[in-house]
Design an enzyme around this catalytic site. Structure first.
Site, PDB file in Angstrom:
ATOM      1  N   GLU A 172       0.533  -9.504   6.808  1.00  0.00           N
ATOM      2  CA  GLU A 172       0.045  -8.245   7.409  1.00  0.00           C
ATOM      3  C   GLU A 172      -0.215  -7.184   6.358  1.00  0.00           C
ATOM      4  OE1 GLU A 172       3.601  -7.031   9.395  1.00  0.00           O
ATOM      5  OE2 GLU A 172       3.323  -8.367  11.076  1.00  0.00           O
ATOM      6  N   CYS A 210      -1.438  26.882   1.969  1.00  0.00           N
ATOM      7  CA  CYS A 210      -0.365  27.786   1.534  1.00  0.00           C
ATOM      8  C   CYS A 210       0.973  27.068   1.467  1.00  0.00           C
ATOM      9  CB  CYS A 210      -0.304  28.984   2.466  1.00  0.00           C
ATOM     10  SG  CYS A 210      -1.871  29.853   2.467  1.00  0.00           S
ATOM     11  N   TYR A 244      -3.694   4.955   4.072  1.00  0.00           N
ATOM     12  CA  TYR A 244      -2.751   6.058   4.285  1.00  0.00           C
ATOM     13  C   TYR A 244      -3.343   7.385   3.781  1.00  0.00           C
ATOM     14  CZ  TYR A 244      -0.047   1.867   4.994  1.00  0.00           C
ATOM     15  OH  TYR A 244       0.353   0.636   5.442  1.00  0.00           O
TER      16      TYR A 244
HETATM   17  C1  LIG Z   1       2.865  -0.706   7.508  1.00  0.00           C
HETATM   18  C2  LIG Z   1       3.109  -2.117   7.869  1.00  0.00           C
HETATM   19  C3  LIG Z   1       2.415  -3.137   7.218  1.00  0.00           C
HETATM   20  C4  LIG Z   1       1.436  -2.885   6.088  1.00  0.00           C
HETATM   21  O1  LIG Z   1       2.054  -2.426   4.948  1.00  0.00           O
HETATM   22  P1  LIG Z   1       1.199  -2.292   3.595  1.00  0.00           P
HETATM   23  O2  LIG Z   1       2.163  -1.817   2.600  1.00  0.00           O
HETATM   24  O3  LIG Z   1       0.116  -1.315   3.860  1.00  0.00           O
HETATM   25  O4  LIG Z   1       0.668  -3.638   3.290  1.00  0.00           O
HETATM   26  C5  LIG Z   1       2.648  -4.431   7.640  1.00  0.00           C
HETATM   27  N1  LIG Z   1       3.510  -4.723   8.630  1.00  0.00           N
HETATM   28  C6  LIG Z   1       4.201  -3.760   9.275  1.00  0.00           C
HETATM   29  C7  LIG Z   1       5.137  -4.124  10.354  1.00  0.00           C
HETATM   30  C8  LIG Z   1       4.028  -2.431   8.924  1.00  0.00           C
HETATM   31  O5  LIG Z   1       4.716  -1.478   9.551  1.00  0.00           O
END
Ligand SMILES: *Cc1c(COP(=O)(O)O)cnc(C)c1O
Length: 444
Positions: free
Chosen positions: A295, A366, A395
């Site tokens: 992921e 500010c 992000y």
């Molecule tokens: C944020 C997140 C990701 C992705 O993380 P990266 O550092 O952007 O690769 C994958 N799995 C879960 C459950 C997340 O919360």
């Protein structure tokens, strides 16, 4: 022969070094900085600044590289939607063969709208609410990653009442330190995420006895911006042990979702290697007859995007030079929130070769925290000169706010020599369009 003087490890990469590491960016003598084949100044002229620009070619190339590395393991790539959830990016990910990892009902709807099939969507997150769980069950998504015993009970009740049976992976907290910034580490025992290794086997057996849920495997995600494989290996080894324990107890475990977290090179870090990540997955979890998933978010989207900004003015206070931009922490919050370092490069070819000197690069909000860079080497830039803040594709725009009544910046996608506005700048009036003044204050 005299030894070379050691290079101080605080040395900043030069503009040329920043561009050399980013093949989709180039400096053209007349047109200035190009993203793919498009001069960024043409986009800034037409759309104004601040403006997010994302490179479709970069997204495609990075997804293809990641998929190729994981192909021998037949692992599925699920793009972590929260890194950048724009529909055009999700469409591109779908076209490139990625599924989606979502962390809210809203992200799930975005993924479905963009054409990611439900059976390629995984739902993660520590506080999923019953309506979101129901929505996911009704949509028939591939898997819900359950993060607690409490959530498992709620999901079972919600899904079984609606006549659904949902595939569930238990998200394990492997208690490893990903060695990253405290605000982006997620796999320590004292983080809020996941289920402790000590209770996971009993919960898995309990899940198998509940209506409305089918435990199919395990999930983990240990943190973000990870540059070495050691934490992955440690975490995957613990998960592999748990798979063996569960199977020995007669449970069916057919999937492991290995999470994301692969790091990128913002400054001089070594970029996380897909091959090394795949190697760690394969070494610890290969050959076990598992369907594997990953992921990644940042690794795919981060280097593909940048934030264009214009110089408002340069001022000197108490001997410090401040370069004030029209972009601010409400646009890109990472420097303020995570002390993040982003490369900042002038758009103009002449500016990029001019003599540099020390400056703080700040926004107009500010807050002292509204600082993109401290003591950075930049040439003196005149008002209206432009800069690109690099590696802002993940992000970045998703974390924007309208603090200081600043509308959300425009977004543009570049693809070869084409470009298109994919979200216009938010009209200023829309900031207050839905606000009402209570009756008792209205009369005057
Ligand atoms: C944020 C997140 C990701 C992705 O993380 P990266 O550092 O952007 O690769 C994958 N799995 C879960 C459950 C997340 O919360």
């Amino acid at each position: 022969m005299a030894a070379l003087a050691p290079v101080p490890d605080t040395a900043e990469p030069s503009f040329a070094e920043l561009l050399a590491g980013r093949p989709f960016l180039s400096m053209h003598a007349q047109d200035g900085l190009l993203l793919e084949d498009v001069p960024l100044s043409a986009i800034a002229d037409a759309v104004g600044t601040p403006c997010w620009v994302v490179s479709a070619g970069t997204l495609r190339a990075r997804l293809a590289a990641l998929r190729a590395a994981f192909d021998p393991l037949r692992a599925h790539v699920h793009y972590a939607v929260k890194a950048n959830d724009h529909l055009a990016i999700l469409r591109l990910m779908a076209a490139g063969g990625a599924g989606a990892d979502v962390v809210s009902g809203g992200e799930m709807q975005r993924a479905l709208l963009a054409g990611i099939p439900p059976d390629r969507i995984v739902f993660s997150g520590v506080g999923k609410q019953p309506p979101e769980l129901l929505q996911a069950a009704q949509a028939g998504i591939a898997q819900i990653n359950v993060e607690s015993a409490e959530e498992l009970e709620v999901l079972s009740a919600v899904a079984s009442a609606a006549g659904h049976s949902v595939a569930v992976a238990l998200r394990i907290n492997p208690d490893v330190d990903a060695g990253t910034h405290a605000k982006i580490t997620t796999g320590r025992a004292d983080n809020k995420f996941g289920i402790g290794l000590d209770t996971a086997a009993a919960l898995y057996a309990h899940a198998a006895s509940l209506p409305g849920v089918r435990p199919v495997g395990l999930a983990l995600h240990i943190g973000s911006q990870i540059g070495t494989t050691a934490p992955y290996r440690a975490a995957f080894a613990r998960v592999a042990d748990l798979v063996r324990t569960l199977r020995a107890a007669g449970q069916t475990v057919s999937r492991v979702d290995c999470g994301g977290g692969l790091g990128i090179s913002y400054r001089d870090e070594v970029e996380g290697s897909p091959a090394a990540f795949a190697g760690a997955v394969g070494a610890m979890l290969g050959g076990m007859g598992l369907d594997l998933m990953i992921e990644p978010g940042r690794w795919l989207a981060g280097p593909a995007g940048l934030l264009l900004a214009s110089v408002v003015l340069t001022k000197t206070t108490a001997g410090r030079r401040f370069t004030v931009l029209d972009a601010a922490m409400n646009d890109l919050v990472r420097p303020a929130m995570y002390d993040a370092w982003h490369g900042i490069v002038p758009l103009g070819a002449a500016d990029a070769v001019a003599a540099v000197s020390d400056t703080d690069i700040v926004g107009p909000v500010c807050e002292t925290g509204d600082t993109f860079a401290r003591s950075r080497l930049l040439p003196p830039l005149a008002p209206h000169a432009r800069v690109a803040i690099l590696d802002a594709g993940a992000y970045g725009s998703v974390m924007s706010s309208t603090y200081n009544a600043r509308p959300l910046a425009a977004q543009v996608m570049v693809d070869g020599d084409r470009w298109a506005v994919i979200r216009p700048r938010q009209p200023l009036e829309s900031l207050w369009a839905n606000e009402t003044i209570p009756d008792w204050l209205a009369a005057r």
